[in-house]
Enzyme design. Structure first.
Site, PDB file in Angstrom:
ATOM      1  N   TYR A   1      -1.821  -0.460  11.208  1.00 34.94           N
ATOM      2  CA  TYR A   1      -1.903  -0.966   9.618  1.00 34.94           C
ATOM      3  C   TYR A   1      -0.762  -0.943   8.896  1.00 34.94           C
ATOM      4  O   TYR A   1      -0.164  -1.806   8.289  1.00 34.94           O
ATOM      5  CB  TYR A   1      -3.143  -0.669   9.152  1.00 34.94           C
ATOM      6  CG  TYR A   1      -3.340  -1.173   7.462  1.00 34.94           C
ATOM      7  CD1 TYR A   1      -3.288  -2.362   6.989  1.00 34.94           C
ATOM      8  CD2 TYR A   1      -3.192  -0.060   6.655  1.00 34.94           C
ATOM      9  CE1 TYR A   1      -3.391  -2.491   5.640  1.00 34.94           C
ATOM     10  CE2 TYR A   1      -3.039  -0.279   5.452  1.00 34.94           C
ATOM     11  CZ  TYR A   1      -3.367  -1.603   4.758  1.00 34.94           C
ATOM     12  OH  TYR A   1      -3.281  -1.818   3.561  1.00 34.94           O
TER      13      TYR A   1
ATOM     14  N   LYS B   1       2.216  -3.269   7.081  1.00 40.10           N
ATOM     15  CA  LYS B   1       2.480  -3.600   5.848  1.00 40.10           C
ATOM     16  C   LYS B   1       3.801  -3.315   5.474  1.00 40.10           C
ATOM     17  O   LYS B   1       4.426  -3.811   4.896  1.00 40.10           O
ATOM     18  CB  LYS B   1       1.409  -2.565   5.015  1.00 40.10           C
ATOM     19  CG  LYS B   1      -0.040  -3.191   5.046  1.00 40.10           C
ATOM     20  CD  LYS B   1      -0.300  -4.682   4.608  1.00 40.10           C
ATOM     21  CE  LYS B   1       0.098  -4.532   2.872  1.00 40.10           C
ATOM     22  NZ  LYS B   1      -0.422  -6.021   2.382  1.00 40.10           N
TER      23      LYS B   1
ATOM     24  N   THR C   1       0.718  -1.231  -0.023  1.00 41.00           N
ATOM     25  CA  THR C   1       0.016  -0.086  -0.092  1.00 41.00           C
ATOM     26  C   THR C   1       0.934   1.093  -0.055  1.00 41.00           C
ATOM     27  O   THR C   1       1.858   1.361   0.583  1.00 41.00           O
ATOM     28  CB  THR C   1      -0.941  -0.104   1.262  1.00 41.00           C
ATOM     29  OG1 THR C   1      -1.413   1.276   1.265  1.00 41.00           O
ATOM     30  CG2 THR C   1      -0.403  -0.255   2.536  1.00 41.00           C
ATOM     31  N   ASP C   2       0.121   2.409  -0.552  1.00 36.11           N
ATOM     32  CA  ASP C   2       0.813   3.492  -0.176  1.00 36.11           C
ATOM     33  C   ASP C   2       1.155   4.095   1.212  1.00 36.11           C
ATOM     34  O   ASP C   2       1.822   5.229   1.210  1.00 36.11           O
ATOM     35  CB  ASP C   2       0.259   4.812  -1.224  1.00 36.11           C
ATOM     36  CG  ASP C   2      -1.323   4.742  -0.953  1.00 36.11           C
ATOM     37  OD1 ASP C   2      -1.669   4.348   0.120  1.00 36.11           O
ATOM     38  OD2 ASP C   2      -1.823   5.674  -1.461  1.00 36.11           O
ATOM     39  N   GLU C   3       0.368   3.518   2.035  1.00 31.09           N
ATOM     40  CA  GLU C   3       0.357   3.987   3.428  1.00 31.09           C
ATOM     41  C   GLU C   3       1.654   3.996   4.027  1.00 31.09           C
ATOM     42  O   GLU C   3       1.760   4.539   4.987  1.00 31.09           O
ATOM     43  CB  GLU C   3      -0.810   3.358   4.210  1.00 31.09           C
ATOM     44  CG  GLU C   3      -2.113   3.841   3.594  1.00 31.09           C
ATOM     45  CD  GLU C   3      -3.318   3.401   4.578  1.00 31.09           C
ATOM     46  OE1 GLU C   3      -3.130   3.415   5.587  1.00 31.09           O
ATOM     47  OE2 GLU C   3      -4.679   3.471   4.219  1.00 31.09           O
TER      48      GLU C   3
HETATM   49  P1  NAD Z   1      -9.615  -7.169   2.139  1.00 31.09           P
HETATM   50  O1  NAD Z   1      -9.890  -6.835   3.620  1.00 31.09           O
HETATM   51  O2  NAD Z   1     -10.990  -6.743   1.219  1.00 31.09           O
HETATM   52  O3  NAD Z   1      -9.342  -8.655   1.843  1.00 31.09           O
HETATM   53  C1  NAD Z   1      -8.435  -9.330   2.618  1.00 31.09           C
HETATM   54  C2  NAD Z   1      -8.515 -10.832   2.187  1.00 31.09           C
HETATM   55  O4  NAD Z   1      -7.572 -11.566   3.166  1.00 31.09           O
HETATM   56  C3  NAD Z   1     -10.174 -11.202   3.062  1.00 31.09           C
HETATM   57  O5  NAD Z   1     -10.598 -12.253   1.831  1.00 31.09           O
HETATM   58  C4  NAD Z   1      -9.332 -11.978   4.140  1.00 31.09           C
HETATM   59  O6  NAD Z   1     -10.482 -13.282   4.378  1.00 31.09           O
HETATM   60  C5  NAD Z   1      -8.132 -12.675   3.792  1.00 31.09           C
HETATM   61  N1  NAD Z   1      -7.114 -12.839   5.217  1.00 31.09           N
HETATM   62  C6  NAD Z   1      -7.081 -12.188   6.068  1.00 31.09           C
HETATM   63  N2  NAD Z   1      -6.641 -12.699   7.021  1.00 31.09           N
HETATM   64  C7  NAD Z   1      -5.926 -14.099   6.440  1.00 31.09           C
HETATM   65  C8  NAD Z   1      -5.160 -15.032   7.208  1.00 31.09           C
HETATM   66  N3  NAD Z   1      -4.548 -14.870   8.079  1.00 31.09           N
HETATM   67  N4  NAD Z   1      -5.015 -16.084   6.033  1.00 31.09           N
HETATM   68  C9  NAD Z   1      -5.716 -15.945   5.074  1.00 31.09           C
HETATM   69  N5  NAD Z   1      -6.520 -15.036   4.419  1.00 31.09           N
HETATM   70  C10 NAD Z   1      -6.552 -14.014   5.266  1.00 31.09           C
HETATM   71  O7  NAD Z   1      -8.453  -6.383   1.602  1.00 31.09           O
HETATM   72  P2  NAD Z   1      -8.209  -5.659   0.233  1.00 31.09           P
HETATM   73  O8  NAD Z   1      -8.710  -4.291   0.280  1.00 31.09           O
HETATM   74  O9  NAD Z   1      -8.805  -6.625  -1.044  1.00 31.09           O
HETATM   75  O10 NAD Z   1      -6.460  -5.528   0.116  1.00 31.09           O
HETATM   76  C11 NAD Z   1      -5.981  -6.526  -0.247  1.00 31.09           C
HETATM   77  C12 NAD Z   1      -4.467  -6.306  -0.250  1.00 31.09           C
HETATM   78  O11 NAD Z   1      -3.981  -4.911  -1.106  1.00 31.09           O
HETATM   79  C13 NAD Z   1      -3.829  -5.983   1.177  1.00 31.09           C
HETATM   80  O12 NAD Z   1      -2.782  -6.806   1.189  1.00 31.09           O
HETATM   81  C14 NAD Z   1      -4.041  -4.593   1.329  1.00 31.09           C
HETATM   82  O13 NAD Z   1      -3.020  -4.079   2.132  1.00 31.09           O
HETATM   83  C15 NAD Z   1      -3.609  -4.185  -0.277  1.00 31.09           C
HETATM   84  N6  NAD Z   1      -4.144  -2.900  -0.515  1.00 31.09           N
HETATM   85  C16 NAD Z   1      -5.258  -2.553  -0.547  1.00 31.09           C
HETATM   86  C17 NAD Z   1      -6.012  -1.202  -0.917  1.00 31.09           C
HETATM   87  C18 NAD Z   1      -7.185  -0.951  -0.930  1.00 31.09           C
HETATM   88  O14 NAD Z   1      -7.657   0.187  -1.160  1.00 31.09           O
HETATM   89  N7  NAD Z   1      -8.188  -1.706  -0.443  1.00 31.09           N
HETATM   90  C19 NAD Z   1      -4.950  -0.365  -1.724  1.00 31.09           C
HETATM   91  C20 NAD Z   1      -3.608  -0.713  -1.660  1.00 31.09           C
HETATM   92  C21 NAD Z   1      -3.168  -1.837  -1.057  1.00 31.09           C
HETATM   93  O1  DAU Z   2      -4.168   4.021   0.530  1.00 31.64           O
HETATM   94  C1  DAU Z   2      -4.399   2.751   0.544  1.00 31.64           C
HETATM   95  C2  DAU Z   2      -5.160   2.089   1.512  1.00 31.64           C
HETATM   96  O2  DAU Z   2      -6.413   2.658   1.196  1.00 31.64           O
HETATM   97  C3  DAU Z   2      -5.183   0.664   1.739  1.00 31.64           C
HETATM   98  O3  DAU Z   2      -3.929   0.222   1.927  1.00 31.64           O
HETATM   99  C4  DAU Z   2      -6.216   0.354   2.860  1.00 31.64           C
HETATM  100  O4  DAU Z   2      -6.186  -1.143   2.963  1.00 31.64           O
HETATM  101  C5  DAU Z   2      -7.652   0.583   2.489  1.00 31.64           C
HETATM  102  O5  DAU Z   2      -8.516   0.449   3.586  1.00 31.64           O
HETATM  103  C6  DAU Z   2      -7.492   2.292   2.279  1.00 31.64           C
HETATM  104  O6  DAU Z   2      -7.144   2.923   3.563  1.00 31.64           O
HETATM  105  P1  DAU Z   2      -8.134   4.447   4.021  1.00 31.64           P
HETATM  106  O7  DAU Z   2      -7.919   4.573   5.355  1.00 31.64           O
HETATM  107  O8  DAU Z   2      -7.612   5.541   2.967  1.00 31.64           O
HETATM  108  O9  DAU Z   2      -9.563   4.022   3.476  1.00 31.64           O
HETATM  109  P2  DAU Z   2     -10.974   4.074   4.457  1.00 31.64           P
HETATM  110  O10 DAU Z   2     -11.879   3.808   3.190  1.00 31.64           O
HETATM  111  O11 DAU Z   2     -10.898   3.457   5.654  1.00 31.64           O
HETATM  112  O12 DAU Z   2     -10.928   5.902   4.430  1.00 31.64           O
HETATM  113  C7  DAU Z   2     -10.717   6.723   3.213  1.00 31.64           C
HETATM  114  C8  DAU Z   2     -10.837   7.993   3.982  1.00 31.64           C
HETATM  115  O13 DAU Z   2     -12.163   8.266   4.319  1.00 31.64           O
HETATM  116  C9  DAU Z   2      -9.914   8.261   5.075  1.00 31.64           C
HETATM  117  O14 DAU Z   2      -9.369   9.518   5.143  1.00 31.64           O
HETATM  118  C10 DAU Z   2     -10.850   8.095   6.362  1.00 31.64           C
HETATM  119  C11 DAU Z   2     -12.236   8.784   5.750  1.00 31.64           C
HETATM  120  N1  DAU Z   2     -13.537   8.017   6.487  1.00 31.64           N
HETATM  121  C12 DAU Z   2     -13.487   6.416   6.419  1.00 31.64           C
HETATM  122  C13 DAU Z   2     -14.511   5.889   6.943  1.00 31.64           C
HETATM  123  C14 DAU Z   2     -14.917   4.562   6.834  1.00 31.64           C
HETATM  124  C15 DAU Z   2     -14.252   8.751   6.881  1.00 31.64           C
HETATM  125  O15 DAU Z   2     -14.396  10.023   6.932  1.00 31.64           O
HETATM  126  N2  DAU Z   2     -15.452   8.169   7.613  1.00 31.64           N
HETATM  127  C16 DAU Z   2     -15.630   6.879   7.289  1.00 31.64           C
HETATM  128  O16 DAU Z   2     -16.611   6.345   7.949  1.00 31.64           O
END
Ligand code: NAD
Ligand code: DAU
Length: 353
Positions: A159, A163, A134-136
């Site tokens: 988190y 990562k 992730t970019d975080e």
């Molecule tokens: P998600 O939470 O939707 O899915 C995670 C999946 O991993 C789920 O299906 C869960 O059951 C599985 N999992 C969790 N713990 C596990 C374990 N111990 N063993 C096996 N499986 C397990 O997450 P996502 O949003 O699809 O993100 C996927 C990946 O991409 C993550 O590594 C996250 O850090 C990265 N990522 C997410 C975003 C985003 O915006 N969602 C952006 C950049 C990177």
């Molecule tokens: O940048 C990549 C990341 O983006 C991934 O690595 C994470 O897995 C993914 O969950 C996401 O993280 P964020 O914290 O940016 O996503 P989230 O959807 O939780 O929140 C987006 C923005 O909205 C953040 O600034 C927090 C704000 N927010 C979020 C929720 C859930 C609110 O204001 N209210 C809310 O209820």
């Protein structure tokens, strides 16, 4: 079937993982795709209903934290490649329960690295361990500037710290053990099948149900949004053409303050639901800010664009309309997820077979 590669995708029942599994199963009929997922609250096999009966797809339920199980799985399938997405992924949950993030994101990744190192030293196939990050990990930007691949790590939530640790371990296995690895760091994804605890699906659902929209702080935090299918295509591009040992940033060049994004969603939802424009905006409720809330993320993906020719295919306006449309048309999926019904799906589909 003459299978050219067996690829393990971890976390394939989650949001991004399910899009990647679908892409691979459909695009590469001669690859065997093994989807390993623990099916936590975020994992939902209903995300993959359309491909679950394909001959080149298999689901394995399991926990990446269980080292013996992971070792045995690698010995059994002798994977050619791994694309690792399984993670605890929600920042807010990492604030209430950091420990789970340490186990899954750090210990789990290490178990996968150890198993890959064990089996790959004994064969000569073309192998790759692809770590999805992730970019975080880069921390928080001020009003200007972008994250590039060489930006120093500065994670600020449990988190992102977990990562970042996993990224460091992946690089350490490359340098120390010559394990063939590649890492990508992506910005915020949006699209279908995202668990409605994250901003976009949560707010779509709340608007639909006329519930308050809890905006953290003043809503001035900025995120760079990328359509999830474009992320899956970027992963595919890097998996096949990326340079071993390298890191690639993936992003949408699409920055929005939360409040501006929420207002766009409210307007589009009003149109779709036949409400007077302005109705849904009244649901906006400013609440206590997220602890340690990162101000701004913005990715510079020039390296990926110039070296490997990837770029986002979709404009945000089209992507958000498509996404809102999907959640409204798939009310059953949303209801199943919000009611917890979906957790019975595995039991019904697999355990009784
Ligand atoms: P998600 O939470 O939707 O899915 C995670 C999946 O991993 C789920 O299906 C869960 O059951 C599985 N999992 C969790 N713990 C596990 C374990 N111990 N063993 C096996 N499986 C397990 O997450 P996502 O949003 O699809 O993100 C996927 C990946 O991409 C993550 O590594 C996250 O850090 C990265 N990522 C997410 C975003 C985003 O915006 N969602 C952006 C950049 C990177
Ligand atoms: O940048 C990549 C990341 O983006 C991934 O690595 C994470 O897995 C993914 O969950 C996401 O993280 P964020 O914290 O940016 O996503 P989230 O959807 O939780 O929140 C987006 C923005 O909205 C953040 O600034 C927090 C704000 N927010 C979020 C929720 C859930 C609110 O204001 N209210 C809310 O209820």
């Amino acid at each position: 079937m003459n299978l050219k590669k067996t690829i393990l995708i971890t976390g394939g029942a989650g949001f991004i993982g399910s899009h990647l599994v679908r892409l691979y199963v459909n695009k590469y009929p001669d690859y065997k795709i093994i989807n390993l997922d623990k099916l936590t609250y975020a994992g939902n096999l209903a995300n993959l209903k359309d491909i679950e009966d394909k001959a080149n797809y298999e689901f394995v339920k399991g926990d990446i934290v269980d080292a013996d199980f992971i070792h045995d799985l690698f010995c059994k399938y002798e994977f050619d490649g791994v694309i690792h997405l399984a993670a605890e992924s929600h920042v807010d949950r990492s604030i209430t329960n950091p420990t789970e993030f340490i186990f899954t994101n750090i210990v789990g990744t290490t178990n996968l690295l150890n198993a890959a190192k064990f089996i790959w030293k004994e064969n000569n196939k073309e192998n790759l361990f692809y770590h999805v990050s992730t970019d975080e990990v880069y921390g928080s930007l001020g009003k200007t500037g972008f994250f590039v691949e060489t930006t120093p790590y500065d994670p600020r939530s449990p988190y992102s710290a977990s990562k970042a640790s996993s990224d460091h371990l992946v690089r350490a296995y490359y340098h120390t053990f010559n394990l063939p690895v590649v890492i990508s760091n992506c910005s915020n994804n949006y699209g279908s099948f995202q668990f409605p605890e994250k901003l976009i699906p949560l707010f779509i659902n709340n608007i639909r149900e006329n519930k308050p929209l809890p905006v953290y702080g003043k809503g001035e935090n900025i995120r760079d949004w990328l359509y999830v299918e474009d992320h899956a295509i970027a992963i595919d591009t890097i998996y096949h053409n990326g340079k071993i040992g390298d890191t690639y940033n993936i992003g949408g060049h699409n920055e929005w303050t939360n409040i501006a994004l929420i207002k766009v969603m409210c307007k589009e939802m009003d149109k779709r639901l036949g409400r007077k424009i302005g109705t849904s905006e009244k649901l906006i409720t400013y609440v206590k800010d997220r602890a340690g809330h990162d101000l701004r993320y913005a990715i510079d993906s020039t390296k990926l664009q110039e070296e490997l020719g990837w770029k986002p295919s979709l404009q945000f306006e089209e992507g958000i309309e498509r996404t809102i449309g999907w959640y409204l048309e798939n009310e059953d999926w949303l209801k199943n997820v919000t009611s917890g019904q979906y957790q019975k799906y595995y039991e019904e589909q697999y355990e009784k077979r």
